[in-house]
Design a protein around this motif. Structure first.
Motif, mmCIF file in Angstrom:
data_model
loop_
_atom_site.group_PDB
_atom_site.id
_atom_site.type_symbol
_atom_site.label_atom_id
_atom_site.label_comp_id
_atom_site.label_asym_id
_atom_site.label_seq_id
_atom_site.Cartn_x
_atom_site.Cartn_y
_atom_site.Cartn_z
ATOM 1 N N ARG A 1 -2.620 -61.030 34.115
ATOM 2 C CA ARG A 1 -3.485 -59.868 34.242
ATOM 3 C C ARG A 1 -3.303 -58.983 33.008
ATOM 4 O O ARG A 1 -2.178 -58.645 32.630
ATOM 5 N N LEU A 2 -4.400 -58.629 32.369
ATOM 6 C CA LEU A 2 -4.320 -57.806 31.170
ATOM 7 C C LEU A 2 -3.915 -56.376 31.510
ATOM 8 O O LEU A 2 -4.205 -55.870 32.601
ATOM 9 N N THR A 3 -3.250 -55.734 30.574
ATOM 10 C CA THR A 3 -2.921 -54.330 30.743
ATOM 11 C C THR A 3 -4.182 -53.489 30.554
ATOM 12 O O THR A 3 -5.201 -53.963 30.056
ATOM 13 N N SER A 4 -4.105 -52.227 30.953
ATOM 14 C CA SER A 4 -5.263 -51.337 30.791
ATOM 15 C C SER A 4 -5.649 -51.203 29.328
ATOM 16 O O SER A 4 -6.843 -51.126 28.993
ATOM 17 N N GLN A 5 -4.685 -51.216 28.447
ATOM 18 C CA GLN A 5 -4.986 -51.116 27.009
ATOM 19 C C GLN A 5 -5.698 -52.379 26.523
ATOM 20 O O GLN A 5 -6.658 -52.294 25.750
ATOM 21 N N GLU A 6 -5.237 -53.534 26.999
ATOM 22 C CA GLU A 6 -5.877 -54.796 26.583
ATOM 23 C C GLU A 6 -7.265 -54.942 27.164
ATOM 24 O O GLU A 6 -8.140 -55.578 26.567
ATOM 25 N N ARG A 7 -7.477 -54.329 28.338
ATOM 26 C CA ARG A 7 -8.790 -54.400 28.984
ATOM 27 C C ARG A 7 -9.792 -53.423 28.400
ATOM 28 O O ARG A 7 -10.990 -53.527 28.667
ATOM 29 N N ALA A 8 -9.331 -52.458 27.636
ATOM 30 C CA ALA A 8 -10.203 -51.394 27.137
ATOM 31 C C ALA A 8 -11.430 -51.986 26.438
ATOM 32 O O ALA A 8 -11.323 -52.819 25.560
ATOM 33 N N GLY A 9 -12.592 -51.565 26.888
ATOM 34 C CA GLY A 9 -13.831 -52.033 26.288
ATOM 35 C C GLY A 9 -14.408 -53.270 26.929
ATOM 36 O O GLY A 9 -15.553 -53.644 26.651
ATOM 37 N N LEU A 10 -13.644 -53.954 27.801
ATOM 38 C CA LEU A 10 -14.146 -55.171 28.427
ATOM 39 C C LEU A 10 -14.932 -54.895 29.688
ATOM 40 O O LEU A 10 -15.821 -55.686 30.067
ATOM 41 N N LEU A 11 -14.615 -53.794 30.362
ATOM 42 C CA LEU A 11 -15.237 -53.506 31.652
ATOM 43 C C LEU A 11 -16.249 -52.394 31.526
ATOM 44 O O LEU A 11 -16.162 -51.558 30.642
#
Length: 242
Positions: A232-242
């Motif tokens: 599961r990606l961290t919130s920082q890694e997910r930034a911009g994906l959702l």
């Protein structure tokens, strides 16, 4: 071993940079989930790796072979051993699942076979083996138009495997499928990677990538911004994906 260094690609009349400096190493048996917002270059990256698009610059080595500088031999290796599954895979809905698997893509199939439809007994058995492995043996004689979306995607995977694919590049292979079918397709790819050493790079939804991919790439601004093991990606890694 697949090694890519400094892959760059510009597109359009204005030569807009899409891929700026892509680099990675990839081993057999990996299932890589390729993530990124619309327009981030995911399809362009897959097309470049499949040699459907010309590279502006970069180095590309596969098992010690220099693909870009190695002349016809390197490019032939990619055509024979790499399968590019497009979002709307070109399968013949009027042919049976078995025929679709046997005929294959133009780059993989002799012209005489595509014209006549004739196959060797060994090829027939190989196709049936792959259809059985993918849970489609009972659907082998059905026309593709009678199969579900998930079943058609598994036919496309079987076709790639029968024709010798060691690497599959899949551009949104589960788009338009119901959640159960989508999960089944990704689970199938994961199992094949584990059992056969197949390598896969696939553009898939985030939730499926996090659950089934062995490695995740987040593409942003023309580079692989994050390259992490499957989790599961961290919130920082997910930034911009959702």
């Amino acid at each position: 071993m697949i090694i890519v260094e400094h892959l760059a690609k510009r597109v359009g009349p204005e030569q807009t940079p899409v891929l700026r400096d892509i680099g990675f190493r990839m081993d057999s048996g990996e299932l890589i989930g390729l993530l990124g917002v619309s327009g981030s270059g995911k399809t362009t990256l897959l097309r470049c790796l499949a040699l459907r698009e010309k590279w502006d610059k970069g180095n590309f080595r596969v098992d010690g072979t220099d693909i870009l500088q190695g002349g016809l031999g390197g490019r032939t290796k990619i055509r024979r051993e790499w399968a590019f599954l497009e979002q709307n895979e070109e399968l013949n809905r009027n042919r049976t699942a078995l025929k679709n698997v046997l005929i294959g893509q133009a780059a993989q199939t002799p012209l005489w076979r595509r014209l006549t439809g004739m196959v060797r007994s060994d090829d027939y058995m190989g196709a049936m083996d792959e259809l059985e492995r993918l849970g489609l043996l009972d659907k082998s004689r059905m026309k593709l138009g009678q199969l579900s979306g998930g079943e058609r995607q598994r036919v496309a995977i079987a076709r790639a495997l029968v024709h010798g694919a060691k690497v599959i590049l899949a551009d949104e292979p589960v788009t338009g499928l119901d959640p159960k079918s989508a999960q089944s397709v990704i689970e199938t790819l994961r199992e094949l990677c584990k059992e056969t050493g197949l390598s896969v790079i696939a553009v898939v939804p985030l939730e499926l990538a996090e659950r089934f991919a062995t490695r995740l790439w987040v593409l942003d601004n023309g580079i692989i911004k994050h390259d992490v093991t499957g989790r599961r990606l961290t919130s920082q890694e997910r930034a911009g994906l959702l």
